[in-house]
Design a protein around this motif. Structure first.
Motif, PDB file in Angstrom:
ATOM      1  N   LEU A 165       0.827  -1.203   0.000  1.00 23.96           N
ATOM      2  CA  LEU A 165       0.000   0.000   0.000  1.00 23.96           C
ATOM      3  C   LEU A 165       0.863   1.256   0.000  1.00 23.96           C
ATOM      4  O   LEU A 165       1.962   1.274   0.560  1.00 23.96           O
ATOM      5  N   ASP A 218      -3.691   5.296  -2.669  1.00 21.82           N
ATOM      6  CA  ASP A 218      -4.326   4.058  -3.114  1.00 21.82           C
ATOM      7  C   ASP A 218      -5.793   4.021  -2.698  1.00 21.82           C
ATOM      8  O   ASP A 218      -6.180   4.553  -1.658  1.00 21.82           O
ATOM      9  N   ARG A 219      -6.579   3.356  -3.512  1.00 17.04           N
ATOM     10  CA  ARG A 219      -8.009   3.171  -3.252  1.00 17.04           C
ATOM     11  C   ARG A 219      -8.230   1.816  -2.586  1.00 17.04           C
ATOM     12  O   ARG A 219      -7.625   0.817  -2.960  1.00 17.04           O
ATOM     13  N   LEU A 220      -9.120   1.787  -1.596  1.00 16.08           N
ATOM     14  CA  LEU A 220      -9.479   0.541  -0.927  1.00 16.08           C
ATOM     15  C   LEU A 220     -10.993   0.375  -0.941  1.00 16.08           C
ATOM     16  O   LEU A 220     -11.736   1.328  -0.691  1.00 16.08           O
ATOM     17  N   GLN A 272     -15.708   3.216  -0.190  1.00 17.71           N
ATOM     18  CA  GLN A 272     -14.297   3.189  -0.548  1.00 17.71           C
ATOM     19  C   GLN A 272     -13.517   4.116   0.377  1.00 17.71           C
ATOM     20  O   GLN A 272     -14.029   5.145   0.822  1.00 17.71           O
ATOM     21  N   GLU A 319      -9.469   5.986   0.991  1.00 19.54           N
ATOM     22  CA  GLU A 319      -8.238   6.403   0.312  1.00 19.54           C
ATOM     23  C   GLU A 319      -7.098   6.415   1.323  1.00 19.54           C
ATOM     24  O   GLU A 319      -7.228   6.958   2.423  1.00 19.54           O
ATOM     25  N   VAL A 320      -5.980   5.809   0.945  1.00 18.41           N
ATOM     26  CA  VAL A 320      -4.822   5.723   1.830  1.00 18.41           C
ATOM     27  C   VAL A 320      -4.201   7.107   2.015  1.00 18.41           C
ATOM     28  O   VAL A 320      -3.934   7.815   1.042  1.00 18.41           O
ATOM     29  N   THR A 359      -2.311   1.292   8.378  1.00 21.18           N
ATOM     30  CA  THR A 359      -2.509   2.376   7.422  1.00 21.18           C
ATOM     31  C   THR A 359      -3.616   3.299   7.906  1.00 21.18           C
ATOM     32  O   THR A 359      -4.655   2.835   8.392  1.00 21.18           O
ATOM     33  N   THR A 413      -6.426   5.894   6.710  1.00 18.91           N
ATOM     34  CA  THR A 413      -7.193   6.162   5.502  1.00 18.91           C
ATOM     35  C   THR A 413      -8.303   7.166   5.800  1.00 18.91           C
ATOM     36  O   THR A 413      -8.661   7.393   6.958  1.00 18.91           O
ATOM     37  N   VAL A 464     -11.607  -4.723   4.223  1.00 17.62           N
ATOM     38  CA  VAL A 464     -11.076  -3.811   3.212  1.00 17.62           C
ATOM     39  C   VAL A 464     -10.141  -4.572   2.284  1.00 17.62           C
ATOM     40  O   VAL A 464      -9.547  -5.580   2.667  1.00 17.62           O
ATOM     41  N   SER A 465     -10.017  -4.063   1.058  1.00 16.83           N
ATOM     42  CA  SER A 465      -9.124  -4.681   0.084  1.00 16.83           C
ATOM     43  C   SER A 465      -8.773  -3.673  -0.999  1.00 16.83           C
ATOM     44  O   SER A 465      -9.611  -2.851  -1.378  1.00 16.83           O
ATOM     45  N   PRO A 466      -7.546  -3.726  -1.523  1.00 24.46           N
ATOM     46  CA  PRO A 466      -7.209  -2.894  -2.685  1.00 24.46           C
ATOM     47  C   PRO A 466      -7.888  -3.390  -3.956  1.00 24.46           C
ATOM     48  O   PRO A 466      -7.865  -2.704  -4.973  1.00 24.46           O
TER      49      PRO A 466
END
Length: 445
Positions: free
Chosen positions: A176, A180-182, A207, A209-210, A218, A220, A238-240
């Motif tokens: 990550l 990045d979007r999750l 969604q 955002e990191v 992390t 977000t 959560v997942s990328p």
């Protein structure tokens, strides 16, 4: 009538953090049908390398697996027995096993067949054959890894929320980075009054955002929410990668009819030599055009991607001219690749591809392996043979429309890739010329 209880995943499902990194044990690759020990070693090394470098899984050390097999007097061909699977998996501390066989087909090409076996049940939950023509044993090992990467998402958990900041249990070790979007998913169960699970449900919540990343944590912020009154919360998964996983949706009518050209980002008349063609024959720029000459290539494209500042595009419109050149073979193809990352060999991207006979295909690359969204269709909008074609791709969010010669060909909606490079791929053995490329910022009409 049984009373139904709704239980959130946080309380009644196995904690998602236990699944953040699935643990895989990779069995020694078994060789059959004329493959050499060198090829077996290349395939196995490639499989390990690509699984480890994905940052998605815990991979049991290769030496550890070999030691366990020797101690338990197990042979690769015998491990497929469910009892042996459970035995080996428990000793190795793995959730799943990957069993791979390498052999040569009737054409002499190296082929890899593999199975993923669940340790808990002993059942085979995924099996496939990777046999791309002219690929090396190392390539096939990478294709096996790509297939597995495409099937098992990295999952983490929201550990808590403080003043609008969502803390999750994934970090730098999982690849990550800021921006990045999750995707966020909530799992629920419907239970009877006797505790029996009657129904499982998975729903998208929103969604993230990191913002800031550490080793395994992390920070977000909320990017979007499906329901403003029900935002992501502690315990959500959560997942990328898109969760719940959805198939791409193909459209026969434009998905973005109200999008048009805004600010011109690039006008490339091929006189500035922005592009570098890889794996191509001869000079890239000739007679004021870009040449992607892949004649003589057996398994690799002639390819190129635009450099900065056009290498991290999310929403865009790209158009230009392409002409196939005479070759010895009957068929050749050209592809527009976009939202590409990871380089050519290990590319994650989308592509819109067409052949000189009018066929077109849509798909996405994962670790350099193509997963088709649509193939086997033709369009009268595509000029056949050596006639010039004017392409246009419109991409906004998860929606993409593809045009040829001013006519709509196909659209699709898919959430996998958010941003990246844009470029061109001429098929192995093919030869295409590109000219007059324009790149626009999309705006509402």
């Amino acid at each position: 009538m049984k009373k139904l209880l709704i239980a959130l995943a946080l309380g009644l499902l196995t904690s998602s953090s236990a699944w953040a990194e699935i643990s895989f044990a990779i069995l020694p690759v078994e060789g059959k049908g004329g493959v050499s020990q060198v090829q077996i070693g290349e395939a196995e090394t490639s499989l390990y390398k690509n699984m480890i470098e994905s940052h998605k899984f815990k991979i049991v050390d290769r030496n550890r697996i070999q030691a366990i097999m020797q101690e338990q007097r197990l042979q690769t061909s015998g491990v497929i027995d469910p009892n042996k699977i459970v035995e080996l998996g428990k000793i190795a501390g793995a959730d799943k096993l990957i069993a791979t066989t390498l052999y040569k087909d009737s054409s002499g090409d190296v082929v890899a067949s593999f199975s993923v076996i669940d340790i808990t049940t002993g059942s085979v939950e995924r099996t496939a054959v990777e046999g791309t023509s002219n690929f090396t044993a190392s390539d096939q090992g990478r294709m096996v890894a790509a297939n597995i990467l495409n099937s098992y998402p990295l999952l983490g958990e929201i550990l808590g929320v403080a003043k609008g900041v969502f803390i999750i249990d994934l970090g730098q070790t999982h690849g990550l980075k800021p921006g990045d979007r999750l995707f966020v998913e909530r799992k629920t169960q419907l239970l009877g009054d006797d505790g029996e699970v009657l129904f499982n449900e998975e729903n998208r919540v929103g969604q993230l955002e990191v913002v800031k990343v550490s080793g395994d944590r992390t920070m977000t912020k909320l990017k979007s929410s499906v329901d403003a009154n029900d935002p992501p919360a502690k315990g959500d998964w959560v997942s990328p990668e898109p969760i719940p996983m959805k198939d791409a949706v193909v459209s026969t009518t434009p998905l973005l009819p109200n999008i048009t050209e805004g600010k011109l980002l690039l006008e490339d008349e091929m006189d500035q030599h922005y592009l570098v063609v890889n794996e191509g024959k001869g000079e890239a720029y000739r007679r004021g055009k870009l040449h992607l000459d892949a004649t003589g290539n057996e398994s690799i494209h002639a390819y190129t991607h635009y450099p900065p500042p056009w290498n991290n595009l999310d929403n865009f419109i790209i158009e230009g001219d392409v002409e196939f050149q005479p070759i010895e073979g009957k068929y050749q193809s050209m592809a527009i690749e976009f939202r590409s990352s990871g380089g050519y060999i290990e590319s994650d991207s989308y592509f819109f591809l067409w052949y000189n006979d009018g066929e077109y295909r849509l798909g996405r690359y994962r670790q350099g392996k193509s997963f088709y969204i649509l193939k086997g269709f033709t369009s009268p909008a595509i000029n056949p043979g050596l006639e010039k074609n004017h392409f246009k791709v419109v991409a906004v969010g998860s929606k993409i429309d593809c045009y040829m010669n001013g006519k709509f060909v196909v659209g699709f909606e898919d959430e996998y890739w958010e941003r990246g490079e844009v470029g061109f791929l001429a098929s192995s053995g093919g030869y295409s010329v590109v000219d007059d490329v324009k790149l626009w910022e999309p705006v509402q009409r």
